[in-house]
Scaffold this active site. Sequence first.
Site, PDB file in Angstrom:
ATOM      1  CD  GLU A 150      -2.730  -0.828   2.692  1.00  0.00           C
ATOM      2  OE1 GLU A 150      -2.596   0.241   3.336  1.00  0.00           O
ATOM      3  OE2 GLU A 150      -3.464  -1.753   3.038  1.00  0.00           O
ATOM      4  CD  GLU A 156     -12.220   1.489   0.805  1.00  0.00           C
ATOM      5  OE1 GLU A 156     -12.588   0.563   1.545  1.00  0.00           O
ATOM      6  OE2 GLU A 156     -11.032   1.640   0.448  1.00  0.00           O
ATOM      7  CE  LYS A 169     -10.022   2.673   5.152  1.00  0.00           C
ATOM      8  NZ  LYS A 169      -8.691   2.585   4.519  1.00  0.00           N
ATOM      9  CD  GLU A 172      -7.059   6.361   7.586  1.00  0.00           C
ATOM     10  OE1 GLU A 172      -7.187   5.476   6.707  1.00  0.00           O
ATOM     11  OE2 GLU A 172      -5.985   6.618   8.130  1.00  0.00           O
TER      12      GLU A 172
END
Length: 372
Positions: A266, A320, A323, A329
């Site tokens: 990542e 997203e 999260k 985030e």
Amino acid sequence: MAMFFRKIAMMIPYVFLLFSVLCFSVNSLGINYGQVGNNLPPPDKVLELLSALKLTKARIYDTNPQILTTFANSNIELIVTIENDMLPVVIDPQQALQWVSTHIKPYFPATKITGIAVGNEIFTDDDTSLLGYLVPAIVSIHNALVQFGLDKYIQVSTPNSLAVLEESFPPSAGSFKSEVSGVMSQFLQFLSSTGSPFWINAYPYFAYKDSPNKIPLDYVLFNRNPGMIDPNTKLHYDNMLYAQVDAVVYAMFKLGYGGIEVRVSETGWPSKGDDDEIGATVQNAAVYNRNLLRRQMSNEGTPLRPNMRLEVYLFALFNEDMKPGPTSERNYGLFQPDGTMAYNVGLSALATTSSTSSASISLTSSASKVKT
């Protein structure tokens, strides 16, 4: 969903232009496909998007059967994940065999599963009890693959946070935290004996956010800068990501393992953050990802391993919305859930032909300390 399809269709000419440049030269670029959202497109639309992007590698954080079924007979290589709370279960060889029989064997080889991530950031997880299960779980899963004759095709490892290092600067000072060195040695022995990679979640953004007055922004964004010279090796580093990767290599070497490949599972930069999340902007995210892509086009290695191309997985495909944690985030995505681009990278920075210089698409990556 029809709207999502129309938006993807409209973007395909521009997406194709960028990744037609990339696909012939970048075999080391993948993307993380997280699913912590309540408004994400279904897997078939995601597959269409990945195909349009000319991406052939993806990582998911579970073994979602709908994704595994949908991705069958495509050219997407998948890394799947055993969730952290499953580690105490799969240490049992029979349970590991059952897990592989249920979650891998029905889909392989039609679905190109190339890796199994056993947990995520276990060495630094708040639940310290999980660490004792890690290596036994990894070994049990690998042995189950052996029994099915799949170990030649599917690697087993676990992604690690950079926080597993006690020291990371300069890179030659890289060392693992003493409290995990025993289990780490066992883990490295497994990687060495099976030829599996060490996966690291490496985020220059976090280092910059924590010390913006000490760390030059250009250094973390891959922009032109003086860089730094490791005083012990005299190797020159012009970006932090490569320095972080080499710190891991040195840390492994100090435990007696010098030949294990390091891959970035990542990395990325958020396009939005809270007021105290310094540097989390659209502009910085675009620069980081554009420059990282440029490096990937060159199939670069790090200063310590210049002839070994560095495999990198961007995080993530979508923003997203579920999260937890700070605003950043939820803002690492390449795309919004409705199919619109999160921000533009700019094809003209990557291509030199006049016919494509005006095209631009979004290319966010994301990396998150919060488990997906």
